[in-house]
Design an enzyme around this catalytic site. Sequence first.
Site, PDB file in Angstrom:
ATOM      1  N   CYS A 183     -32.029 -16.752 -15.510  1.00 34.52           N
ATOM      2  CA  CYS A 183     -32.551 -17.019 -16.859  1.00 34.52           C
ATOM      3  C   CYS A 183     -31.680 -18.051 -17.580  1.00 34.52           C
ATOM      4  CB  CYS A 183     -32.593 -15.694 -17.625  1.00 34.52           C
ATOM      5  SG  CYS A 183     -32.890 -15.849 -19.393  1.00 34.52           S
ATOM      6  N   CYS A 223     -30.366 -16.935 -20.974  1.00 32.44           N
ATOM      7  CA  CYS A 223     -29.322 -15.906 -20.772  1.00 32.44           C
ATOM      8  C   CYS A 223     -27.986 -16.568 -20.457  1.00 32.44           C
ATOM      9  CB  CYS A 223     -29.690 -14.973 -19.619  1.00 32.44           C
ATOM     10  SG  CYS A 223     -31.201 -14.015 -19.869  1.00 32.44           S
TER      11      CYS A 223
END
Length: 144
Positions: free
Chosen positions: A69, A72
């Site tokens: 991600c 993230c």
Amino acid sequence: MNDSLHIACPHCDAVNRVPASKLKSHPVCGKCKQALFQAQPLELTAANFQQHVTRNDIPVLVDFWAPWCGPCRMMAPAFAQAAHLLEPEMRLAKLNTEAEQALAGRFNIRSIPTLAIFRGGQEIARQPGAMDATNIVRWARSQI
């Protein structure tokens, strides 16, 4: 009045009783003798999740994330910086949803990153989406 708090060790997972007045005095674990607070996020797994979320008397802020991600990975340094600002009033931890899919499913994580605050084993707040350190700290403090 009992002013002791239970704090789970980030190294050996032992639960320690620490006087609330001593939280900022760099307490160490009675079992492994390492620092109970390191001003960095703790890596949670299925093996230690319950211990830290249910046995800590301080709130636990969990970053549900995944290595693939992009947002993230961009938020990771901000989350680490927030640990410097929020500990010891709150434990910060990260849970890799790719490695711990059952836990992510249990908490109905549908988007990442998602921040969730737990107190006494119960989720008390949730915030999806990436944030900078200032906003992580502001949001977390507003929830406790």
